[in-house]
Design a protein around this motif. Structure first.
Motif, PDB file in Angstrom:
ATOM      1  N   SER A 630       0.831  -1.203   0.000  1.00 24.74           N
ATOM      2  CA  SER A 630       0.000   0.000   0.000  1.00 24.74           C
ATOM      3  C   SER A 630       0.872   1.262   0.000  1.00 24.74           C
ATOM      4  CB  SER A 630      -0.900   0.005   1.244  1.00 24.74           C
ATOM      5  OG  SER A 630      -1.511   1.265   1.414  1.00 24.74           O
ATOM      6  N   PRO A 631       0.466   2.258  -0.786  1.00 21.46           N
ATOM      7  CA  PRO A 631       1.195   3.536  -0.758  1.00 21.46           C
ATOM      8  C   PRO A 631       1.220   4.169   0.630  1.00 21.46           C
ATOM      9  CG  PRO A 631      -0.292   3.451  -2.628  1.00 21.46           C
ATOM     10  CD  PRO A 631      -0.614   2.258  -1.791  1.00 21.46           C
ATOM     11  N   ALA A 632       0.180   3.893   1.441  1.00 20.48           N
ATOM     12  CA  ALA A 632       0.147   4.432   2.799  1.00 20.48           C
ATOM     13  C   ALA A 632       1.292   3.894   3.641  1.00 20.48           C
ATOM     14  CB  ALA A 632      -1.185   4.097   3.461  1.00 20.48           C
ATOM     15  N   GLU A 633       1.875   2.750   3.236  1.00 21.40           N
ATOM     16  CA  GLU A 633       2.999   2.184   3.964  1.00 21.40           C
ATOM     17  C   GLU A 633       4.336   2.702   3.452  1.00 21.40           C
ATOM     18  OE1 GLU A 633       3.068  -2.045   4.957  1.00 21.40           O
ATOM     19  OE2 GLU A 633       1.052  -2.205   4.131  1.00 21.40           O
ATOM     20  N   PHE A 634       4.517   2.684   2.128  1.00 19.93           N
ATOM     21  CA  PHE A 634       5.869   2.972   1.645  1.00 19.93           C
ATOM     22  C   PHE A 634       6.113   4.431   1.303  1.00 19.93           C
ATOM     23  CE2 PHE A 634       3.863   2.129  -2.494  1.00 19.93           C
ATOM     24  CZ  PHE A 634       4.470   3.050  -3.335  1.00 19.93           C
ATOM     25  N   ILE A 635       5.063   5.239   1.006  1.00 21.84           N
ATOM     26  CA  ILE A 635       5.282   6.650   0.687  1.00 21.84           C
ATOM     27  C   ILE A 635       5.802   7.423   1.912  1.00 21.84           C
ATOM     28  CG2 ILE A 635       4.170   8.808   0.017  1.00 21.84           C
ATOM     29  CD1 ILE A 635       4.758   6.978  -2.314  1.00 21.84           C
ATOM     30  N   PRO A 636       5.159   7.294   3.119  1.00 20.01           N
ATOM     31  CA  PRO A 636       5.739   7.977   4.289  1.00 20.01           C
ATOM     32  C   PRO A 636       7.157   7.507   4.598  1.00 20.01           C
ATOM     33  CG  PRO A 636       3.504   7.259   4.753  1.00 20.01           C
ATOM     34  CD  PRO A 636       3.888   6.627   3.454  1.00 20.01           C
TER      35      PRO A 636
END
Length: 838
Positions: A630-636
């Motif tokens: 998920s982008p919520a995991e790797f973007i931050p």
């Protein structure tokens, strides 16, 4: 007087290893550093009585025949509470121990003997075998070293039993001779020999120390029991004593006499003191040459010395003399100064004495100013009277500087609370105490929310004011035993000493959060921030300082991740989550972008035409081991590690390359991270992506959030202008959820305002959400900026947005994000039917 020293301590003082009390193995023999062979025999008997490792029975040794040892032995019983009691003892032991009867507690023994006996018993008890200690004692005027040996026994009666042997060693020291020869002052004991008519003619030397013999040019052994007149160099002393004033009352001291004579190429100057008792003379000889030289030197150095000095009478305290430097320091003239007493200079008597004898005091000048001074004193003689010479060093400025340096070494210079160094020392000590089982404690880490926004918008002075106020608010909530420290930036830590419950810590954390959240006034502004807290408990969560800090940091990370103004205790699973996060970071760093990253595209629909307006490009990571992450995991994670710049560059290049193959009326929207925006190279990255793909710049729309704009206003506007010069569009994403800086809407012509999905979700049920959506659409219309609603999922939401004349929409009602092939199918679908939404 006796001095007790354990044998192991004596060995350490001698610079060698302690004497081995036993050797391992089945034939272990006892070896004790005793002087007496019969004691070694007794120890061998004790060893022979040990059967299968058990201690010898009490009845066999204590009640059996111990021969001539009986006179030097005592039987001691330790009660269950550890108190020692002498059941019986021989006469010699009683004499050495200075006790009149045998049945007494160990506590009544003289201290030195008690210490030696007690230590021997403790060590024998611990080792399970005999143990020897030594003590010094005075026996018939001689210093003797006494051996004390404790032998542990087994017994069928309650308590622990020991045989204790005591005997002085053969070597002895003449204490009187030791003391009399330890001084540099000459001491003689003389017996006057009277002649006819009671006229004194000579003196017999009964005792003399080495210093006196040296002053008279002879050795002590040669002079003892001889006449003074027979010793060359001593005849002058005999004549001086013969000429002394008439006899004084017994025990009274005669006035001091002076004697000067040549001896071995030097001139001796002696002061002679005489005391007569029972017809004997006690004579003291003091070499006063150095004293006289010092007096001359003193006079030459005192008056012109640049260091303030004064002389006071010992008995009365009156000032006898003062030099010019002291008069200048205190502001008095000589007459006025000599009329003062010490209380005039030192009204506050709370002086303290340092380890080297110097006095630290506060003195007052004639003008009332206070000086921090160090007073060095030494005894002098003025006019035959005892006096004190004081040297004064003004350390007022030095003390203030030292106090400031000391404060800065242990405190944060801005807030005045402890600094990282102090906190590290305190937590190390607290952990040691907690691990020892004495005092558990809680560690709370505090991270301020939205502090950077204050710093960036109002400047560092406002931020500093807020940090000072925050530290004060935290400090007011704590006890005196607690510690608050600033670890750096907007991070604080609190050490809560004592066995506080988790509920107590949670309650305090809530009070800290509420206190910090209260607005702080600064130059007409009301500054509002929040705080996230994480806590760990020692020694439950960790047994060393480093691990405890890590645990509290993990709890703080959970609070920051779940939202502002929250608090969490450390939980074991947090560590597992952090390890998982580190593994994900390592995998992200090793990612092959072209193989693992891919773009998905969500269509943007125009409500006016009903046609396809373009797509928003959304990055996805297909991890070979985890699958789709998920982008919520790797973007931050990418933003924290700085990898977002490389990922953002890849996204821009890929999005522009794909969009270049679409119909020319479709736009591609790409999100820009705040980290990318602050890098300073973002405009160049955009230009390079457009040039490489051949895409018309007007078809690229960069979406930024309001938080991006909080950093540096001037730099932000400059970057926005550069993007405008390139020809790309700029949209303000998630409008209404951040800081809503209206000044940016006035100063820069954004192409779109994107309404956050959180407002769209509730527009059918919440009047507030509907009002906000209506306001944003109206604001955009008045400023000539189009609006896009995100997260449209129902027909009812679509209809309400159509009624409010929203410009564009996107959401699952039309399509979720799709891959590049899916995007082409959507393009073909809308090209076949231009009225999809209408």
């Amino acid at each position: 007087m006796s001095i007790a020293v354990r044998v192991t301590e004596l060995d350490e003082l001698a610079g060698r290893q302690p004497v081995e009390q036993g050797v391992p193995g089945p034939d272990r023999r006892l070896r004790i550093d005793t002087e007496f062979e019969d004691v070694r025999l007794m120890l061998r008997r004790w060893h022979a009585a040990c059967i299968d490792g058990a201690l010898p029975p009490y009845e066999e040794l204590a009640l059996g025949s111990v021969g001539r040892f009986a006179d030097e032995l005592a039987v001691v019983r330790l009660s269950e509470c550890g108190e020692g009691f002498i059941l019986r003892a021989g006469a010699r032991f009683c004499g050495l121990a200075d006790i009149a009867e045998a049945s007494v507690s160990l506590s009544v023994l003289p201290f030195a003997v008690w210490r030696a006996v007690n230590d021997a018993i403790d060590l024998a008890r611990l080792a399970g075998r005999p143990y020897l200690t030594l003590c010094r004692s005075i026996i018939e005027g001689m210093v003797s070293t006494m051996e004390v040996v404790a032998l542990p026994l087994s017994c069928r009666w309650p308590g622990e039993y020991f045989l204790v042997f005591a005997r002085p060693r053969k070597s002895q020291i003449d204490l009187a001779r030791l003391l009399i020869n330890s001084t540099d002052e000459g001491i003689l004991a003389l017996s006057p020999l009277e002649g006819v008519g009671a006229a004194l003619r000579d003196y017999q030397v009964l005792s003399i120390n080495d210093a006196a013999a040296r002053m008279l040019g002879a050795s002590a052994e040669n002079m003892r029991f001889r006449l003074l007149s027979e010793v060359k160099g001593a005849e002058r002393l005999a004549r001086l004593l013969d000429q002394r004033s008439c006899k004084r009352p017994e025990g009274a001291a005669a006035p001091s006499l002076e004697l000067e004579y040549d001896l071995a190429d030097e001139v001796l100057s002696l002061q002679v003191g005489v005391v007569e008792t029972d017809g004997l003379l006690a004579v003291t000889l003091t070499d006063v040459r150095e004293i006289r030289n010092r007096e001359v030197l003193f006079r030459s150095l005192f008056d012109d010395n640049p260091v303030p000095m004064y002389v006071r009478h010992v008995a009365t305290g009156a000032f006898l003399n003062v030099n010019a430097a002291a008069l200048h320091l205190y502001g008095h003239d000589r007459t006025a100064f000599l009329a003062l007493d010490i209380s005039s200079l030192e009204p506050n008597s709370a002086a303290r004495v340092g380890s080297s004898g110097e006095r630290f005091a506060c003195h007052r000048t004639v003008s009332g100013a206070e000086l921090d001074v160090i007073e060095y004193t030494r005894a002098v003689t003025v006019g035959g009277q005892a006096a004190t010479l004081s040297t004064i060093v003004d350390v007022t400025e030095r003390k203030r500087a030292e106090e400031r340096i000391s404060f800065l070494a242990h405190h944060d210079p801005l807030t005045g609370v402890g600094n990282r160094t102090t906190f590290s020392q305190e937590i190390e000590e607290a952990v040691e105490i907690a691990v020892a089982g004495h005092q558990p404690f809680a560690l709370v880490l505090i991270d301020l929310d939205d502090f950077k926004a204050v710093n960036d918008t109002l400047g560092h002075a406002a931020g500093d004011s807020l940090l000072i106020e925050t530290a004060d608010r935290i400090r007011r909530l704590l006890r005196r035993t607690d510690l608050v420290a600033r670890l750096g930036g907007d991070e604080f830590a609190v050490l809560l000493r004592g066995a506080l419950s988790r509920d107590d810590v949670k309650l305090l954390a809530g009070r800290i959060i509420r206190a910090i959240a209260q607005p702080h006034g600064y130059e007409g502004h009301k500054l509002s921030i929040g705080a996230s807290l994480g806590a760990a408990i020692a020694p439950i969560d960790a047994r060393d300082a480093g691990t405890l800090l890590k645990c509290a940091d993990l709890a703080l990370y959970r609070s920051k991740r779940e939202g502002k103004g929250t608090f969490h205790f450390f939980e074991p699973e947090m560590d597992a989550e952090m390890r998982e996060r580190r593994e994900l970071e390592l995998e992200l760093r090793a990612t092959d972008f072209d193989r693992e990253l891919e773009l998905h595209y969500q269509p943007i629909i125009s409500l006016r035409s009903g046609g396809l307006r373009g797509f928003e490009a959304l990055v996805r990571w297909r991890n070979p081991r985890r699958g789709m992450v998920s982008p919520a995991e790797f973007i931050p994670l990418a933003e924290e590690t700085g990898m977002i710049d490389a990922i953002g560059r890849w996204v821009l290049e890929e999005a522009c390359r794909r969009a270049a193959s679409w119909p020319p009326d479709l736009i591609i929207a790409v999100n820009a991270s705040a980290v990318q925006f602050r890098q300073g190279r973002f405009a160049q990255t955009v230009s390079e992506a457009i040039a490489a793909s051949g895409l018309d710049p007007s078809r690229l729309e960069i979406e930024i959030t309001e938080s991006v704009l909080l950093a540096d206003t001037g730099a932000n506007l400059a970057l926005l202008e550069r993007l405008k010069d390139i020809g790309v569009r700029v949209a303000l994403d998630d409008f209404g959820t951040g800081y809503s800086s209206m000044s940016y809407l006035r100063r820069f012509p954004f192409s779109r305002l994107k309404i956050d999905r959180s407002f769209i979700r509730d527009i059918g049920s919440s009047r507030e959400s509907m009002a906000i959506v209506r306001a944003i659409i109206g604001l955009g219309a008045n400023l000539g900026i189009d609006t896009t609603a995100e997260g449209v999922e129902t027909g009812a939401q679509l209809e309400l947005l159509r009624q409010e004349r929203c410009g564009e929409i996107q959401g699952f009602l039309f399509s979720p994000p799709v891959d590049s092939a899916g995007a082409l199918r959507i393009i073909d679908s809308y090209r076949g039917d231009e009225s999809k939404v209408a």
